[in-house]
Design a protein around this motif. Structure first.
Motif, PDB file in Angstrom:
ATOM      1  N   SER A   4      35.255  31.132  33.345  1.00  0.00           N
ATOM      2  CA  SER A   4      35.444  32.336  32.301  1.00  0.00           C
ATOM      3  C   SER A   4      36.717  33.007  32.395  1.00  0.00           C
ATOM      4  CB  SER A   4      34.186  33.341  32.277  1.00  0.00           C
ATOM      5  OG  SER A   4      34.039  33.902  33.641  1.00  0.00           O
ATOM      6  N   ILE A   5      37.204  33.119  33.781  1.00  0.00           N
ATOM      7  CA  ILE A   5      38.455  33.799  34.143  1.00  0.00           C
ATOM      8  C   ILE A   5      39.493  32.622  33.573  1.00  0.00           C
ATOM      9  CG2 ILE A   5      39.883  34.505  36.042  1.00  0.00           C
ATOM     10  CD1 ILE A   5      37.664  35.172  37.651  1.00  0.00           C
ATOM     11  N   ASP A  41      44.668  47.040  39.451  1.00  0.00           N
ATOM     12  CA  ASP A  41      44.805  47.037  38.138  1.00  0.00           C
ATOM     13  C   ASP A  41      44.689  45.606  37.513  1.00  0.00           C
ATOM     14  OD1 ASP A  41      45.037  49.781  38.295  1.00  0.00           O
ATOM     15  OD2 ASP A  41      47.376  49.916  38.040  1.00  0.00           O
ATOM     16  N   PHE A  42      45.348  44.804  38.138  1.00  0.00           N
ATOM     17  CA  PHE A  42      45.409  43.391  37.565  1.00  0.00           C
ATOM     18  C   PHE A  42      43.761  42.663  37.647  1.00  0.00           C
ATOM     19  CE2 PHE A  42      45.605  38.607  38.055  1.00  0.00           C
ATOM     20  CZ  PHE A  42      46.342  38.391  36.853  1.00  0.00           C
ATOM     21  N   ASN A  48      37.649  43.325  32.635  1.00  0.00           N
ATOM     22  CA  ASN A  48      37.635  43.793  31.256  1.00  0.00           C
ATOM     23  C   ASN A  48      37.795  42.485  30.099  1.00  0.00           C
ATOM     24  OD1 ASN A  48      37.204  46.242  32.246  1.00  0.00           O
ATOM     25  ND2 ASN A  48      39.377  46.871  31.914  1.00  0.00           N
ATOM     26  N   THR A  49      38.662  41.685  30.235  1.00  0.00           N
ATOM     27  CA  THR A  49      38.930  40.773  29.474  1.00  0.00           C
ATOM     28  C   THR A  49      37.881  39.637  29.371  1.00  0.00           C
ATOM     29  OG1 THR A  49      41.023  40.792  29.602  1.00  0.00           O
ATOM     30  CG2 THR A  49      40.448  38.631  28.865  1.00  0.00           C
ATOM     31  N   VAL A  50      37.181  39.251  30.789  1.00  0.00           N
ATOM     32  CA  VAL A  50      36.024  38.333  30.655  1.00  0.00           C
ATOM     33  C   VAL A  50      34.848  39.043  29.981  1.00  0.00           C
ATOM     34  CG1 VAL A  50      34.398  37.296  32.353  1.00  0.00           C
ATOM     35  CG2 VAL A  50      36.888  37.233  32.879  1.00  0.00           C
ATOM     36  N   TYR A  51      34.700  40.463  30.432  1.00  0.00           N
ATOM     37  CA  TYR A  51      33.444  41.020  29.790  1.00  0.00           C
ATOM     38  C   TYR A  51      33.549  41.364  28.416  1.00  0.00           C
ATOM     39  CZ  TYR A  51      29.576  44.281  28.897  1.00  0.00           C
ATOM     40  OH  TYR A  51      28.630  44.705  28.125  1.00  0.00           O
ATOM     41  N   LEU A  58      31.850  41.069  35.903  1.00  0.00           N
ATOM     42  CA  LEU A  58      32.324  40.550  37.321  1.00  0.00           C
ATOM     43  C   LEU A  58      32.393  41.511  38.389  1.00  0.00           C
ATOM     44  CD1 LEU A  58      35.486  38.403  36.193  1.00  0.00           C
ATOM     45  CD2 LEU A  58      33.037  37.602  36.689  1.00  0.00           C
ATOM     46  N   GLU A  59      32.084  41.404  39.466  1.00  0.00           N
ATOM     47  CA  GLU A  59      32.227  42.432  40.648  1.00  0.00           C
ATOM     48  C   GLU A  59      33.364  41.817  41.578  1.00  0.00           C
ATOM     49  OE1 GLU A  59      28.669  43.424  42.339  1.00  0.00           O
ATOM     50  OE2 GLU A  59      27.665  43.684  40.362  1.00  0.00           O
ATOM     51  N   ARG A  60      34.014  42.870  42.152  1.00  0.00           N
ATOM     52  CA  ARG A  60      35.119  42.484  43.345  1.00  0.00           C
ATOM     53  C   ARG A  60      34.196  42.195  44.379  1.00  0.00           C
ATOM     54  NH1 ARG A  60      36.905  46.903  40.368  1.00  0.00           N
ATOM     55  NH2 ARG A  60      38.765  46.628  39.317  1.00  0.00           N
TER      56      ARG A  60
END
Length: 65
Positions: A4-5, A41-42, A48-51, A58-60
């Motif tokens: 997805s990324i 930030d990146f 945000n884009t994937v969501y 996604l989680e870090r």
């Protein structure tokens, strides 16, 4: 989630001094000189884009101090 990324166009992208690894979109890279805030930030932009595109959160996998 790498797919997805990648489907969001982030694989191998460079933004300033940070980006994603050309062979694995899940790996964020500091190309030298990026601050922790820039990397964060990146990663936020990717999340945000994937969501927005897939409604997947996604989680870090790192500890942020």
């Amino acid at each position: 989630m790498d797919g997805s990324i990648e489907q969001c166009g982030f694989k191998g992208v460079v933004v300033g001094e940070t980006g994603t690894w050309k062979n694995q979109a899940l790996v964020l890279v500091n190309h030298g000189g990026a601050s922790g805030q820039e990397v964060y930030d990146f990663s936020e932009q990717i999340i945000n884009t994937v969501y927005a595109k897939f409604l997947v959160g996604l989680e870090r996998e790192v500890n942020i101090l």
